[in-house]
Design a protein around this motif. Structure first.
Motif, short mmCIF file in Angstrom:
data_model
loop_
_atom_site.label_atom_id
_atom_site.label_comp_id
_atom_site.label_asym_id
_atom_site.label_seq_id
_atom_site.Cartn_x
_atom_site.Cartn_y
_atom_site.Cartn_z
N GLN A 51 1.10 -1.13 0.00
CA GLN A 51 -0.11 -0.11 0.19
C GLN A 51 1.00 1.13 -0.33
OE1 GLN A 51 -3.62 -0.65 -0.21
NE2 GLN A 51 -3.19 -3.11 -0.63
N TYR A 52 2.31 1.55 1.42
CA TYR A 52 2.36 2.94 0.92
C TYR A 52 3.22 2.75 -0.39
CZ TYR A 52 2.47 1.86 6.10
OH TYR A 52 2.15 2.06 7.50
N ARG A 53 3.52 1.74 -1.09
CA ARG A 53 4.66 1.73 -2.86
C ARG A 53 3.46 2.31 -3.00
NH1 ARG A 53 9.53 -0.69 -2.43
NH2 ARG A 53 9.75 -2.46 -0.40
N ALA A 54 2.13 1.72 -3.37
CA ALA A 54 1.23 2.40 -4.39
C ALA A 54 1.11 3.91 -4.70
CB ALA A 54 -0.34 0.88 -3.89
N ALA A 55 0.68 3.62 -2.93
CA ALA A 55 0.64 5.78 -2.59
C ALA A 55 1.55 6.65 -3.49
CB ALA A 55 0.47 5.82 -1.43
N LEU A 56 3.35 5.34 -3.02
CA LEU A 56 4.48 6.41 -3.29
C LEU A 56 4.21 6.28 -4.68
CD1 LEU A 56 7.32 5.03 -0.63
CD2 LEU A 56 6.28 7.47 -1.51
N ARG A 57 3.62 5.67 -6.03
CA ARG A 57 3.87 6.08 -7.19
C ARG A 57 3.14 7.21 -7.00
NH1 ARG A 57 4.15 0.31 -7.00
NH2 ARG A 57 1.70 0.12 -6.76
N LEU A 58 1.24 7.47 -6.64
CA LEU A 58 1.19 8.80 -6.97
C LEU A 58 1.81 9.72 -5.98
CD1 LEU A 58 -2.08 6.86 -6.06
CD2 LEU A 58 -1.26 7.06 -7.98
N LYS A 59 2.93 9.79 -4.77
CA LYS A 59 3.21 10.64 -4.67
C LYS A 59 4.81 10.80 -4.67
CE LYS A 59 1.18 13.04 -1.52
NZ LYS A 59 0.31 13.84 0.07
N PRO A 60 5.11 10.90 -5.60
CA PRO A 60 7.17 10.15 -5.55
C PRO A 60 7.68 11.30 -4.26
CG PRO A 60 6.06 9.71 -7.35
CD PRO A 60 4.85 11.29 -6.64
N GLY A 61 8.52 10.17 -3.25
CA GLY A 61 9.21 11.08 -2.55
C GLY A 61 8.27 11.64 -0.97
N ASP A 62 6.83 10.94 -1.18
CA ASP A 62 6.66 12.11 0.02
C ASP A 62 7.12 11.27 1.39
OD1 ASP A 62 3.26 13.20 1.08
OD2 ASP A 62 4.45 10.92 2.39
N ALA A 63 6.95 12.56 2.15
CA ALA A 63 7.97 12.42 3.64
C ALA A 63 8.08 11.07 4.53
CB ALA A 63 8.22 13.83 4.04
#
Length: 285
Positions: A177-189
């Motif tokens: 889930q985190y990786r899917a979210a990071l694909r939407l928001k790359p680099g989100d802290a």
């Protein structure tokens, strides 16, 4: 752990030492809110008694922006009383109570909002984070899944689902889930931090360290980010590295308390261990 969230729950017995030390990062980032007994807090509700709902909402927003969360919550509650069928006061009330770490109050506000608008994503996400604060990750996961099913691009819902899964000890699923979210928001802290902590909980210490080092090297790095990296070193048994990073922000006695706490965490397993780490280590999500 805004602390991801989040939306923090009252510290468990096993999280107290870490809460005391890591609280430094949250205070430095967010600042201290005026007390509920301040003159500003008392004056605004008095001025709202003869005002209409729109005026009360403006006063509430001003109080929230100024950091007067108790005053803002009282005003949002007043706006809701004046216009019970309106959604914005309840959403704002839930957000403010969550920021005040009142998980039960936030859950109630968002539940009332959902009765008015069952398909409202903000209300359902907020309810999910409030449920996390109330130690109900299974129910929280259901809320986040509902939002993500309606909108697969909702990165906050995916990140919230990751937290709920981590709290159930389901770390591999959480990382998806985190990786899917990071694909939407790359680099989100926040998402990067949460993924790093999840990897550490799964024993993937090297990858976790790489991710959290990225946050620490940022010009915007906070004390919370550094102490989360110290936590990962502590979970991995790298006591000297944890102590070295801890000393960047904490007093020697605080560093020693954290080292003792890391040792305690290494002896824990399953969801209890995950909860002890994630309740205090996450920034807000």
């Amino acid at each position: 752990m805004r602390r991801a969230y989040p939306t923090a729950a009252p510290p468990r017995r096993t999280t107290l030492a870490l809460a005391l030390a890591l609280g430094l990062g949250a205070c430095a980032a967010d600042g201290a809110a005026p007390s509920a007994g301040s003159a500003t807090t008392e004056a605004r509700p008095a001025a709202s008694r003869s005002a209409g709902p729109e005026s009360v909402m403006r006063m509430a927003a001003a109080a929230e922006t100024a950091g007067d969360l108790p005053g803002a919550a009282a005003l949002y509650q007043r706006a809701h009383a004046l216009e019970p069928a309106a959604l914005p006061p309840l959403l704002a009330l839930g957000r403010t109570l969550a920021a005040m770490e009142d998980g039960r109050g936030a859950a109630d506000a968002y539940s009332r909002a959902l009765r008015l608008a069952p398909d409202n994503a903000e209300a359902r996400r907020g309810h999910g984070f409030a449920l996390i604060a109330l130690d109900q990750p299974g129910m929280a996961a259901d809320e986040f899944r509902t939002v993500a099913a309606a909108d697969p691009t909702d990165a906050r819902a995916l990140g919230g689902l990751g937290i709920a899964l981590d709290l159930q000890g389901r770390h591999k699923e959480a990382q998806e889930q985190y990786r899917a979210a990071l694909r939407l928001k790359p680099g989100d802290a926040s998402l990067t931090n949460n993924l790093g902590l999840s990897l550490a909980l799964a024993g993937e210490y090297e990858e976790a360290t790489v991710l959290l080092n990225q946050l620490v090297r940022s010009p915007l790095a906070t004390a919370r980010a550094r102490q989360n990296l110290a936590l990962v070193h502590g979970l991995a048994g790298r006591t000297e590295a944890a102590a070295e990073i801890g000393r960047r922000d904490l007093q020697p006695a605080e560093v020693q308390r954290n080292l003792a706490f890391y040792e305690q965490l290494r002896r824990m397993t399953g969801p209890d261990r995950a909860a002890a780490v994630l309740r205090q280590a996450r920034p807000a999500s």
